[in-house]
Design an enzyme around this catalytic site. Structure first.
Site, short mmCIF file in Angstrom:
data_model
loop_
_atom_site.label_atom_id
_atom_site.label_comp_id
_atom_site.label_asym_id
_atom_site.label_seq_id
_atom_site.Cartn_x
_atom_site.Cartn_y
_atom_site.Cartn_z
CB CYS A 292 2.73 14.59 15.48
SG CYS A 292 1.11 15.25 15.06
CD1 TRP B 212 -6.49 -14.05 -2.08
CD2 TRP B 212 -7.79 -12.24 -2.16
NE1 TRP B 212 -7.41 -14.25 -3.07
CE2 TRP B 212 -8.23 -13.15 -3.14
CE3 TRP B 212 -8.47 -11.02 -2.03
CZ2 TRP B 212 -9.32 -12.89 -3.99
CZ3 TRP B 212 -9.55 -10.76 -2.87
CH2 TRP B 212 -9.95 -11.68 -3.83
CG ASN C 284 0.27 21.51 8.02
OD1 ASN C 284 0.99 22.48 7.82
ND2 ASN C 284 0.50 20.65 9.00
CB ALA D 10 -0.01 23.15 11.74
#
Length: 454
Positions: A42, A435, A306, A8
């Site tokens: 990942c 909420w 990245n 990456a």
């Protein structure tokens, strides 16, 4: 420009610099010792668990695609030495054994991290796996883990440990997870980790906590057969190490480059290695600035890697960019339970010398009357006196995990929990109660701050 590491950070830096500089203006050579480039580590647990095809589906850009874009990417080639004074690196072709020196004007270190392998008897036995690269994932599938009905032991219940436990369970293995902390997911406070334990046990995973592994047994063929703790042995055909990672900075250390407490490289905001104008570093091999705690930390995440690469590439390419730091946001899952955190845990806030209040709020993912509403637990930390938000942890089902992004933005903006209560968040019964659960926790935290006084 010479890049060490083809995933990456390294390839993002190379690609960004190439877009900004024409081939004739900047020659770019990158070295990667593995078989794959620009891939999503990942995604490995989800490949192993059968959610995604792999390994090709996890590759963002192949070595050939990089070469077609003007980057000389050399696979299965390891950099073995850095000569900082001479501005050159030594490489070794892992197939032929050929070695050579390569000069550089700009050096980018993107050497990643390595799984923690404690010095235990049997730790290097066949059938014991770290999970850091696509090569690691393939090695798991090529061994006993590739067929069902085996006994698997996962040592460590962090993100990788929990995700791998689920993946192995889905492949039909009998899975035991051994963790030395009070609860799984030590990236959460123990009261929130207990919710993760319940979900894991509900999947049929045996979770053993407050237990230290002392050795690994092996058979006559050299393969692992059991994991030994202080009071018991757990039979194992395959063992997965989920003990976290350490920065892979052996090259940098040998070259005398500056390292932090975790062993990660230290850089400035432009991702330039401190004290070296033409050496840059990014990804899992560096420490980053924690905007909440006010100190550097090692946090290994592809999102950061990245961004580091983009910053490095922009600076080498003639522009200017910085990476200001992180707030420690991460999200994961076990089965349908979503797990998220950002900012500081209670122990981290105490270690940083902060006085704080902590509250826990129970809510639902949707309006309570709307079909599919699921319970959600939100824990929030706020600084006493100022009310500044310090951290949020969320555990719940569908719709829980990504709610942490609201808290991550609030942390970055240094908002108080009182200010958060007025946030204009989206509402409709299928998506949230009137909420939002994060705001419910913010209201409770604001009341706790007022009650605590200075």
């Amino acid at each position: 420009m010479v890049v060490v590491g083809g995933d990456a950070a390294g390839m993002s830096a190379a690609s960004r610099a190439r877009r900004l500089r024409k081939p004739g203006e900047l020659e770019i050579t990158a070295f990667e010792r593995g078989h794959f480039s620009s891939y999503s580590a990942c995604g490995i647990p989800y490949w192993l668990g059968g959610d995604v095809e792999g390994p090709d589906a996890l590759i963002a850009r192949s070595p050939q695609e990089h070469r077609e874009r003007g980057i000389d990417l050399r696979m299965r080639t390891e950099v073995t030495e850095l000569d900082v004074a001479g501005q050159r690196v030594r490489s070794r072709d892992l197939e032929s054994g050929t070695e050579a020196w390569h000069g550089y004007d700009h050096l980018v270190l993107a050497t990643g991290a390595r799984p923690v392998r404690p010095p235990l008897e049997g730790i290097d036995a066949r059938g014991v796996h770290g999970v850091q690269t696509l090569d690691d994932g393939q090695a798991l599938l090529d061994g006993p883990a590739g067929s069902s009905g085996r006994r698997a032991v996962v040592i460590g219940a962090g993100y990788i440990g929990v995700e791998m436990a689920e993946a192995l369970t889905r492949r039909g293995h009998e899975v035991t997870v051994i963790e030395r902390a009070e609860e799984p997911m030590s990236t959460l406070d123990a009261d929130m980790g207990a919710l993760v334990r319940d979900a894991m046990c509900g999947m049929g995973i045996e979770v053993v906590t407050r237990t230290e592994v002392t050795a690994l047994r092996t058979g006559p063929d050299g393969a692992v057969t059991a994991v030994v703790t202080e009071g018991k042995e757990y039979p194992a055909d395959v063992v997965v190490l989920g003990l976290g990672v350490r920065p892979e900075t052996s090259l940098a250390e040998a070259a005398g480059l500056p390292l932090g407490e975790s062993g990660g490289l230290l850089t400035d905001l432009a991702m330039r290695v401190r004290g070296h104008e033409n050496i840059w570093a990014g990804g899992d091999c560096v420490e980053v600035w924690d905007l909440v705690a006010g100190r550097s930390r090692h946090i290994a995440l592809g999102t950061h890697a990245n961004k580091h690469g983009q910053v490095i590439g922009a600076n080498i390419g003639g522009g200017y960019a910085t990476f200001p730091g992180v707030v420690g946001t991460a999200v994961s899952k076990v089965c349908d339970l979503e797990i998220a955190r950002t900012g500081l845990l209670e122990a981290q806030a105490a270690a940083a010398g902060l006085r704080f209040v902590a509250v826990t709020a129970e809510s639902t993912s949707r309006a309570g009357y709307y079909p599919g509403a699921r319970p959600m637990t939100v824990k929030m930390l706020a600084e006493r006196g100022t009310g500044r938000l310090l951290g949020v942890q969320i555990v719940g089902r569908e719709g829980a995990g990504k709610r942490v992004d609201v808290a991550a933005v609030a942390l970055t903006a240094r908002m108080t929990v009182e200010q958060m209560t007025a946030l204009d968040l989206g509402y409709a019964p299928p998506f949230s109660p009137v909420w939002d659960p994060v705001l419910v926790a913010a209201r409770k935290a604001a009341a706790a701050v007022r009650a605590a006084g200075g």
